[in-house]
Design a protein around this motif. Structure first.
Motif: not given
Length: 239
Positions: A189-197, A210-213, A228-239
Motif C-alpha cells: 500500500x501507499x501513504x501520502x501526507x502533507x508536511x512542512x519544511x 522502516x515501513x515502506x520500500x 513550506x508545504x511538501x508531501x511525503x509519499x511512501x510506497x510498497x508498505x511492508x506490512x
C-alpha cells in the motif's frame, strides 16, 4: 495525464487554456494583505481550473499530480482520506479508483474524515468527526470494508503565525496519520501526507523508511512556490 472519463471535461493534472491577468482595484476597508490575497486568487490558474472542473479546491491538483507521478489511485482501490474538507482530494480519489460505480471488478471505495462537516461527495462516505476521537479509526476501518490500498492525509492545523509551532502541529498530524496507516494498509500500500519544511520532518521520513520500500519527499507543481508545504509519499508498505 487523463485516466478517467468525466463527461468530456479535462481530467489532466494541469490547467488548460490561457487567462488574462485580473487586476484588483483598491477598495475602502480592504487591507493590503487582503488585496494581495485576492489578486493571487483571481490570477491563480489552479483556482480557475478547479472551478471549471467542479473541484472544491485547487488542492485537488496536488493529488492529481502526485498520482500522475506515483500511480497509486488505481481502479478498485480502497482509499482513506484524512482531513477531507472541503472535499477536493476526495473527489479526485473517487474519480480515479472508480468509487461509486456499479458493483463489479475495478470498483473502488473512498472513505474520508474531517472535523469540519463536508458536503456529500458522490461515490464517497465522509465522516464529520475528529480523527483523534478514540472510535474514529474503527469507524473508518468498518466503512472501508477491508484493508486500505492508500491512506491520504492533507490534514493541517489552524495557523498560529509562529513558524515552529505550526510546523510541530502539522508534523504531529502527519505522524498520527502514519500510525493509523500502519494499522490499516495492506502490503504494497501507499501513504501520502502533507508536511512542512522545518527540520523534524526528517524524523517522520526515518520512520516511514522502516515501513515502506520507497519514500519520497515531493513538492507538486500545484503547491505554491512560497509555501513550506511538501508531501511525503511512501510506497510498497511492508506490512
Amino acid at each position: 495525464m487523463a485516466r478517467d472519463s468525466s463527461g468530456g471535461r479535462p481530467t489532466g493534472s494541469k490547467p488548460t487554456g490561457r487567462r488574462a491577468t485580473v487586476r484588483v482595484k483598491t477598495a475602502r476597508g480592504r487591507t493590503t494583505s487582503s488585496q494581495r490575497w485576492l489578486q493571487r486568487q483571481l490570477n491563480d490558474p489552479y483556482v480557475a481550473e478547479a472551478k471549471k472542473r467542479g473541484y472544491r479546491s485547487r488542492a485537488a491538483f496536488k493529488l492529481l499530480q502526485l498520482d500522475d507521478q506515483f500511480r497509486f489511485l488505481k481502479p478498485g482501490a480502497r482509499v482513506v482520506d484524512l482531513g477531507a474538507a472541503p472535499g477536493g482530494w476526495t473527489q479526485v480519489a473517487v474519480e480515479r479508483v472508480k468509487a461509486g460505480a456499479k458493483a463489479g471488478k475495478g470498483v473502488g471505495v473512498v472513505v474520508g474524515i474531517d472535523i469540519t462537516p463536508v458536503e456529500p461527495v458522490a461515490g464517497a462516505t465522509v465522516l464529520a468527526k475528529d480523527f483523534y476521537d478514540e472510535d474514529a479509526p474503527a469507524e473508518l476501518t468498518a466503512l472501508l470494508g477491508g484493508p486500505a490500498d492508500v491512506v491520504l492525509s492533507d490534514m493541517a492545523a489552524a495557523a498560529t503565525g509562529e513558524t515552529q509551532v505550526d510546523h510541530l502541529r502539522i508534523m504531529g498530524l502527519a505522524e498520527a496519520a502514519h500510525d493509523f496507516a500502519r494499522q490499516i494498509l495492506k502490503p504494497g500500500g501507499t501513504f501520502v501526507a502533507k508536511v512542512l519544511r522545518g527540520g523534524t520532518e526528517r524524523t517522520l521520513l526515518d520512520l516511514l523508511k522502516k515501513d515502506f520500500t520507497k519514500v519520497r519527499h515531493v513538492k507538486p507543481e500545484a503547491s505554491r512556490a512560497d509555501s513550506a508545504e511538501m508531501y511525503v509519499v511512501g510506497t510498497g508498505f511492508r506490512g
